[in-house]
Design an enzyme around this catalytic site. Structure first.
Site, PDB file in Angstrom:
ATOM      1  N   ASN A  88      39.885  45.238  44.886  1.00  0.00           N
ATOM      2  CA  ASN A  88      39.507  44.162  43.971  1.00  0.00           C
ATOM      3  C   ASN A  88      40.654  43.168  43.845  1.00  0.00           C
ATOM      4  OD1 ASN A  88      38.054  42.773  41.937  1.00  0.00           O
ATOM      5  ND2 ASN A  88      39.027  43.958  40.317  1.00  0.00           N
ATOM      6  N   HIS A  91      42.379  40.283  41.356  1.00  0.00           N
ATOM      7  CA  HIS A  91      42.366  39.986  39.919  1.00  0.00           C
ATOM      8  C   HIS A  91      43.396  38.893  39.613  1.00  0.00           C
ATOM      9  CE1 HIS A  91      41.529  40.716  35.724  1.00  0.00           C
ATOM     10  NE2 HIS A  91      42.826  40.685  35.492  1.00  0.00           N
ATOM     11  N   SER A 130      46.852  39.961  41.474  1.00  0.00           N
ATOM     12  CA  SER A 130      46.969  41.347  41.942  1.00  0.00           C
ATOM     13  C   SER A 130      45.809  41.684  42.864  1.00  0.00           C
ATOM     14  CB  SER A 130      46.939  42.326  40.755  1.00  0.00           C
ATOM     15  OG  SER A 130      47.907  42.010  39.783  1.00  0.00           O
ATOM     16  N   ASP A 188      40.054  47.500  36.091  1.00  0.00           N
ATOM     17  CA  ASP A 188      41.274  46.937  36.692  1.00  0.00           C
ATOM     18  C   ASP A 188      42.475  47.873  36.521  1.00  0.00           C
ATOM     19  OD1 ASP A 188      39.898  44.610  37.491  1.00  0.00           O
ATOM     20  OD2 ASP A 188      40.150  43.735  35.507  1.00  0.00           O
TER      21      ASP A 188
HETATM   22  C1  GAR Z   1      39.089  35.084  41.363  1.00  0.00           C
HETATM   23  O1  GAR Z   1      40.205  34.540  40.719  1.00  0.00           O
HETATM   24  C2  GAR Z   1      39.007  36.574  41.118  1.00  0.00           C
HETATM   25  O2  GAR Z   1      40.233  37.196  41.054  1.00  0.00           O
HETATM   26  C3  GAR Z   1      38.345  36.602  39.764  1.00  0.00           C
HETATM   27  O3  GAR Z   1      37.335  35.649  39.898  1.00  0.00           O
HETATM   28  C4  GAR Z   1      37.795  34.602  40.743  1.00  0.00           C
HETATM   29  C5  GAR Z   1      36.736  34.308  41.770  1.00  0.00           C
HETATM   30  O4  GAR Z   1      36.937  33.081  42.356  1.00  0.00           O
HETATM   31  N1  GAR Z   1      37.883  37.911  39.457  1.00  0.00           N
HETATM   32  C6  GAR Z   1      37.984  38.452  38.246  1.00  0.00           C
HETATM   33  O5  GAR Z   1      38.418  37.866  37.276  1.00  0.00           O
HETATM   34  C7  GAR Z   1      37.486  39.881  38.151  1.00  0.00           C
HETATM   35  N2  GAR Z   1      37.932  40.467  36.929  1.00  0.00           N
HETATM   36  P1  GAR Z   1      36.135  32.636  43.654  1.00  0.00           P
HETATM   37  O6  GAR Z   1      34.672  32.979  43.418  1.00  0.00           O
HETATM   38  O7  GAR Z   1      36.351  31.178  43.776  1.00  0.00           O
HETATM   39  O8  GAR Z   1      36.721  33.395  44.815  1.00  0.00           O
END
Ligand code: GAR
Length: 203
Positions: A106, A108, A135, A144
């Protein structure tokens, strides 16, 4: 060649970066399917690369477990070696984590264990910290809380909004994700060993 499934919920900009990296000659992994829990904008990136997509709408299932069972069924058709959660904004049911772990990672947008959960960027801003981070972790049964594979600090600047801070974090996340996938594919990172070592650290 490591085969990878990527699960998203939103824009899929990190997915796009991984697709671009995987298209480079010599990259040791390829994306075989992109799945989502909703009609995600990021599907467009998969389609641009001719990668099949799987939509399993969370809201159409009575329970998280039933949704997870169907997601597993549809993703496992592609027999991926690794499943990457790249902005999937749903907790996976335990049975699904157990089925895919430890080949389940994952990304984060915070320096875990700081600011876990769905609002890592917002929570860092609200806490008034001067630096946060990005991370990449192995997914375990918690939120997480799995072993950290890679992480890097990112400064919080005066006047940052959730959007500007997230946009500064995302390029770091992308670089870490691509490096981690490459390391797994090349056998430099052994997810089973990482997970076993984390489990042996438990009291
Ligand atoms: C990313 O920053 C990812 O880390 C986060 O959502 C975003 C997706 O962006 N995920 C979380 O917060 C999970 N807890 P994207 O759709 O533009 O790749």
């Amino acid at each position: 060649m490591l085969t990878v499934a990527v699960l998203i919920s939103g824009a899929g900009s990190n997915l796009r970066a991984l697709l671009d990296a995987a298209a480079e000659p010599g990259f040791p992994a390829r994306i075989v399917v992109v799945g989502a829990d909703r009609q995600a904008d990021g599907f467009a990136h998969a389609e641009a690369f001719g990668i099949p997509t799987v939509l399993v709408p969370f809201r159409e299932f009575e329970t998280r477990e039933e949704w997870g069972d169907e997601l597993r069924r549809q993703i496992d058709v592609w027999t991926p070696d690794l499943v990457v959660l790249s902005g999937l904004m749903r907790l996976l049911p335990t049975a699904l984590v157990d089925a895919w772990a430890p080949a389940l990672i994952n990304t984060h947008p915070a320096y875990l264990p700081e600011f876990p959960g769905a609002h890592g960027v917002r929570d860092a801003l609200a806490a008034g910290v001067t630096e946060t981070g990005a991370s990449v972790i192995v997914v375990d049964g918690g939120v997480d809380s799995g072993p950290i594979l890679a992480q890097e600090r990112v400064p919080v600047l005066p006047g940052d909004t959730e959007h500007t801070l997230h946009e500064r974090i995302k390029p770091v996340e992308r670089r870490l994700l691509i490096d981690v996938v490459r390391a797994i594919a090349e056998g430099r990172t052994d997810l089973a060993a990482v997970a076993a070592s984390a489990a042996s650290d438990l009291p």
